[in-house]
Design a protein around this motif. Structure first.
Motif, PDB file in Angstrom:
ATOM      1  N   GLN A   1      77.021  33.559  36.074  1.00 39.15           N
ATOM      2  CA  GLN A   1      77.679  33.100  37.021  1.00 39.15           C
ATOM      3  C   GLN A   1      77.245  32.289  38.057  1.00 39.15           C
ATOM      4  OE1 GLN A   1      80.577  35.969  38.293  1.00 39.15           O
ATOM      5  NE2 GLN A   1      81.091  36.698  36.256  1.00 39.15           N
ATOM      6  N   LYS A   2      77.923  31.301  38.712  1.00 35.47           N
ATOM      7  CA  LYS A   2      77.483  30.614  39.759  1.00 35.47           C
ATOM      8  C   LYS A   2      77.673  31.479  41.027  1.00 35.47           C
ATOM      9  CE  LYS A   2      78.409  26.037  37.891  1.00 35.47           C
ATOM     10  NZ  LYS A   2      78.927  24.531  37.770  1.00 35.47           N
ATOM     11  N   THR A   3      76.862  30.934  42.031  1.00 34.97           N
ATOM     12  CA  THR A   3      76.836  31.870  43.357  1.00 34.97           C
ATOM     13  C   THR A   3      78.730  31.847  43.839  1.00 34.97           C
ATOM     14  OG1 THR A   3      74.847  31.361  43.633  1.00 34.97           O
ATOM     15  CG2 THR A   3      75.917  31.977  45.492  1.00 34.97           C
ATOM     16  N   ARG A   4      79.273  30.814  43.670  1.00 34.76           N
ATOM     17  CA  ARG A   4      80.417  30.802  44.383  1.00 34.76           C
ATOM     18  C   ARG A   4      81.356  31.823  43.646  1.00 34.76           C
ATOM     19  NH1 ARG A   4      82.633  25.228  43.402  1.00 34.76           N
ATOM     20  NH2 ARG A   4      82.560  25.817  41.051  1.00 34.76           N
ATOM     21  N   ASP A   5      81.296  31.824  42.216  1.00 30.08           N
ATOM     22  CA  ASP A   5      81.976  32.637  41.582  1.00 30.08           C
ATOM     23  C   ASP A   5      81.699  34.022  41.793  1.00 30.08           C
ATOM     24  OD1 ASP A   5      83.150  30.551  40.289  1.00 30.08           O
ATOM     25  OD2 ASP A   5      81.730  30.721  38.781  1.00 30.08           O
ATOM     26  N   ARG A   6      80.414  34.407  42.046  1.00 30.30           N
ATOM     27  CA  ARG A   6      79.874  35.849  42.329  1.00 30.30           C
ATOM     28  C   ARG A   6      80.599  36.102  43.914  1.00 30.30           C
ATOM     29  NH1 ARG A   6      73.544  36.476  40.982  1.00 30.30           N
ATOM     30  NH2 ARG A   6      73.793  35.512  38.810  1.00 30.30           N
ATOM     31  N   ILE A   7      80.738  35.403  44.577  1.00 34.81           N
ATOM     32  CA  ILE A   7      80.983  35.497  45.864  1.00 34.81           C
ATOM     33  C   ILE A   7      82.516  35.765  45.994  1.00 34.81           C
ATOM     34  CG2 ILE A   7      81.566  34.502  48.110  1.00 34.81           C
ATOM     35  CD1 ILE A   7      78.780  33.229  48.261  1.00 34.81           C
ATOM     36  N   ASP A   8      83.215  35.327  45.031  1.00 40.89           N
ATOM     37  CA  ASP A   8      84.741  35.260  44.778  1.00 40.89           C
ATOM     38  C   ASP A   8      85.125  36.601  44.256  1.00 40.89           C
ATOM     39  OD1 ASP A   8      87.539  33.972  44.693  1.00 40.89           O
ATOM     40  OD2 ASP A   8      87.385  34.554  42.562  1.00 40.89           O
ATOM     41  N   THR A   9      84.335  37.027  43.394  1.00 40.41           N
ATOM     42  CA  THR A   9      84.368  38.363  42.549  1.00 40.41           C
ATOM     43  C   THR A   9      84.134  39.651  43.603  1.00 40.41           C
ATOM     44  OG1 THR A   9      83.928  37.499  40.542  1.00 40.41           O
ATOM     45  CG2 THR A   9      83.471  39.799  40.567  1.00 40.41           C
ATOM     46  N   LEU A  10      83.052  39.126  44.530  1.00 41.12           N
ATOM     47  CA  LEU A  10      82.925  40.229  45.251  1.00 41.12           C
ATOM     48  C   LEU A  10      83.951  40.460  46.322  1.00 41.12           C
ATOM     49  CD1 LEU A  10      79.058  39.568  45.968  1.00 41.12           C
ATOM     50  CD2 LEU A  10      80.124  41.719  44.759  1.00 41.12           C
TER      51      LEU A  10
END
Length: 205
Positions: A194-203
């Motif tokens: 996943q891209k960083t933006r998507d990881r931050i959104d999940t977290l």
């Protein structure tokens, strides 16, 4: 009595002649050449041309070889070196390239548009070949369902790239382990892909 035995022997010989598959093999080879061999050879050459990154130093072709018991066989050969075994010349990656080209060539000669499944098809291949093969899978997916299992994140992005896919739809599923069980199926890319933006959104959620 001797004449009767000779007649029986003649009948037995005739029966034995009738069970030989030589004529079947010869007819099979003739039909294969007329309806299959030339078409398959052309398709194989076309596949190699589309994917030259994988076999750019090799000049190979598909040829029919001697059949037996009513079956026809084909062999990949080096052009100009027919007595040389391919396995003694090619690398593992090149061997895989040729095998994939052969499989796709066979698909091209089939009327059926059934789904095909690839399980980690790009092992042992460099990045140029992976990108080339990803493009080939996308073009095949325009005509049939193509299912790809892979652990290769770069290849995954190559296959699912919007630039490559254009109008070809793609669905991403991930298989993962979750103690103490495995085989969980979820939508979307795995965490590592996943891209960083998507990881931050999940977290955040």
């Amino acid at each position: 009595e001797q004449i009767v035995r000779l007649n029986d022997l003649h009948k037995l010989k005739k029966c034995i002649e009738g069970t030989k598959t030589t004529k079947i093999t010869a007819k099979s080879k003739a039909l294969a050449k007329e309806h299959v061999t030339d078409r398959l050879r052309d398709a194989f050459a076309s596949e190699l041309q589309q994917m030259r990154q994988g076999v750019k130093r090799l000049n190979v072709e598909l040829n029919a070889v001697a059949g037996e018991y009513g079956s026809s066989y084909y062999r990949i050969q080096l052009v100009g070196a027919l007595n040389t075994e391919i396995a003694q010349v090619v690398s593992e990656g090149e061997h895989r390239c040729i095998a994939l080209a052969g499989f796709l060539a066979e698909l091209a000669t089939e009327a059926s548009k059934s789904a095909v499944v690839f399980d980690d098809p790009v092992n042992s291949l460099d990045h140029l070949w992976r990108d080339c093969f990803a493009q080939r899978l996308v073009s095949e997916a325009a005509h049939r369902q193509v299912i790809v299992f892979t652990h290769d994140i770069v290849f995954l992005h190559d296959v699912t790239s919007p630039k490559k896919r254009r109008e070809v739809p793609a669905t991403i599923r991930r298989l993962q382990a979750n103690r103490p069980h495995c085989g969980y199926v979820s939508d979307g890319l795995p965490w590592i892909a996943q891209k960083t933006r998507d990881r931050i959104d999940t977290l955040a959620k």
